[in-house]
Design an enzyme around this catalytic site. Structure first.
Site, PDB file in Angstrom:
ATOM      1  CG  ASP A 160      -0.917 -28.722  16.845  1.00 26.81           C
ATOM      2  OD1 ASP A 160      -1.690 -28.615  17.807  1.00 26.81           O
ATOM      3  OD2 ASP A 160       0.316 -28.668  16.963  1.00 26.81           O
ATOM      4  CG  HIS A 200      -0.382 -27.282  20.844  1.00 33.32           C
ATOM      5  ND1 HIS A 200       0.201 -27.935  19.787  1.00 33.32           N
ATOM      6  CD2 HIS A 200       0.535 -27.275  21.844  1.00 33.32           C
ATOM      7  CE1 HIS A 200       1.417 -28.325  20.128  1.00 33.32           C
ATOM      8  NE2 HIS A 200       1.653 -27.933  21.374  1.00 33.32           N
ATOM      9  CB  SER A 251       4.803 -27.667  21.154  1.00 29.09           C
ATOM     10  OG  SER A 251       4.436 -28.988  21.456  1.00 29.09           O
TER      11      SER A 251
END
Length: 283
Positions: free
Chosen positions: A51, A91, A235
């Site tokens: 990520d 994220h 996600s």
């Protein structure tokens, strides 16, 4: 009649005991949450988060990151910077916080392939996945993907490599109704969102390629600079399942990828006798 050599790949099936006997799972109606993951913490299980890089200092991560790799491209090609890094966006920290909430003692591997705009090149992504596979992790969380068909074959090769090494790939489905890879491959565990809040509540989808639904709508997640936000996206559903897989493997490390899928299926809220199906929109 002359004697022929046995066909290729026949060796495991010859009539003698296996060198590594297979471990049996329970019959379907005997697979319970208590058996699968109760009292498990993910201890000893390596989980790669491929990520934007993990901020190990965020309280939600709740412990050190075991290994780092920032995938870079230079004049001589791809290389890996294994010095500690932080999150370029937020994220990956969000995904890692969810994983550690479900499996607090798992070992996190931070594989940085996305920049501060949450974008990256397909080759960088594939190289990060290859690095994680080569490190011998047991679980990869892939809350990202590509819609570019030129990476279909390369990613398929890597996904198969992981599968045959007993590495579980948990992938987030695209947030838009567009096929993305590797979430469309049959050997991964593909996840989309439902609006529930219970991190252990998930559903089976009888119409793949997306196989499971986990919390991912208006969930509170960790973010960069030690912040928290409320976010929506597939996600954030995938790491709920990745954490569960880490818990299951820490208790049953002998399970193979297709056995893990079977256990997840057996314990989904709309399949298991242990949970009464309900409408998560009413929570």
């Amino acid at each position: 009649m002359f004697r022929q050599q046995p066909p290729a790949w026949s060796e495991p099936f010859i009539s003698r005991p296996l060198e590594h006997p297979l471990q049996l799972t329970r019959p379907f109606d005997q697979i319970t949450r208590e058996w699968a993951w109760e009292n498990a913490t993910g201890k000893g299980i390596k989980v790669a988060v491929i990520d934007s890089g993990i901020d190990a200092t965020h309280e939600a991560v709740g412990g050190p990151v075991s290994s780092y790799a920032s995938v870079q491209e230079g004049s001589d090609g791809i290389y890996y910077d294994t010095l500690p890094h932080t999150d370029a966006h937020g994220h990956a920290t969000a995904c890692s916080g969810i994983i550690r909430r479900v499996a607090p003692e798992c070992e996190l591997y931070s594989v940085k392939v996305l920049g501060n705009d949450l974008k990256g090149r397909g080759l960088i992504f594939a190289s990060g996945l290859r690095w994680a596979i080569e490190q011998g992790v047991q679980v990869c969380n892939l809350s990202l993907g590509t819609t570019k068909k030129e990476f279909y074959a390369l990613l398929h090769e890597l996904v198969d490599m992981a599968y045959f090494k007993n590495i579980i790939l948990v992938t987030a489905a695209n947030n838009f109704p567009i096929p993305s890879f590797p979430s469309m491959y049959s050997s991964v565990i593909s996840v989309a969102s439902h609006p529930g809040k219970d991190p252990f509540l998930y559903y089976y989808n009888p119409k793949p390629p997306v196989e499971f639904g986990a919390p991912g709508i208006n969930v509170r997640v960790a973010w960069r600079d030690h912040k928290w936000i409320t976010a929506t996206g597939n996600s954030f559903a995938a790491p709920h399942i990745a954490g569960l897989v880490a818990r299951i493997l820490s208790k049953h490390p002998e399970l193979t990828p297709f056995q893990i899928k079977f256990v997840l299926y057996a314990l989904a809220a709309n399949v298991s006798k242990e949970r009464t199906p309900h409408n998560p929109y009413e929570e």
